[in-house]
Design a protein around this motif. Structure first.
Motif: not given
Length: 226
Positions: A116-127
């Motif tokens: 979702n466009g309102d989500a916030v993801i920090g640095a060095n994330a693994n999806l």
């Protein structure tokens, strides 16, 4: 980040868009480092041409940058948006160009990735493939997830609502998470349960070098003050 009011959920915004070419270049360099530990031209073209996750990231961040340009970059933004939508259906990755995503995004595999466009993801994330950061539309957790740094999301995991995942969290495959997770928490199952505090170490590799991470954050701070 404070929770959005119900009327503001899913409202188009520009909070995650790079506002300068320097910021865009730094973010893409940090993202590239996560794929092979290199940031030279050869590495860029290799992953842009043959790694769907990085190719989508380049298109997504570039589209966000063009979105902020005067007169939508004189037609380049609509073109980049069309290219991004085409890649969405081609690779099964749906991440809006305005999503707030820190430096060092790594998309492992592809297919069924919805954020979702309102989500916030920090640095060095693994999806990982099959994962979702979804929005809750009502209740005390109305909104979208906020992820800290160095978070690992396993295949098929679903994280729903305005909850916070602390730094170094790891979410197991097919877990369904609807409650906040503390730092270094490891969650598994449906409904998701805290099963250990070993964190994401060993699952999030090739972290962005500190000097590059600092430059990315400095550029983001300039954007926030603009």
């Amino acid at each position: 980040m404070s929770r959005l009011q119900p009327a503001k959920l899913s409202e188009n915004h520009q909070r995650g868009c790079a506002r300068s070419f320097r910021e865009l270049r730094l973010l893409l360099t940090a993202d590239l480092y996560r794929y092979g530990g290199r940031t030279d031209a050869k590495a860029f073209w290799r992953h842009f041409l043959f790694t769907p996750g990085y190719k989508y990231t380049v298109q997504m961040r570039t589209c966000g940058y063009l979105k902020t340009r005067r007169f939508k970059a004189f037609g380049l933004y609509p073109l980049s948006k069309w290219i991004l939508l085409r890649s969405r259906y081609k690779y099964g990755i749906a991440i809006p160009e305005y999503t707030v995503i820190g430096p060092g995004l790594f998309i492992n595999r592809f297919g069924g990735i919805y954020i979702n466009g309102d989500a916030v993801i920090g640095a060095n994330a693994n999806l990982t493939h099959g994962m979702m950061l979804g929005q809750a539309n009502r209740g005390s957790r109305a909104g979208s997830p906020v992820l800290g740094d160095r978070v690992f999301i396993g295949a098929g995991a679903k994280i729903i609502g305005h909850i916070h995942l602390g730094d170094d969290c790891a979410i197991g495959a097919n877990a369904v998470v609807t409650k906040s997770v503390p730092e270094k928490g490891v969650v598994g199952g449906n409904p998701g349960q805290l099963i250990s505090e070993k964190g994401s170490e060993g699952y999030v590799n090739r972290l962005v070098p500190e000097n590059l991470l600092r430059r990315c954050r400095e550029a983001a701070a300039v954007r926030a003050q603009a």
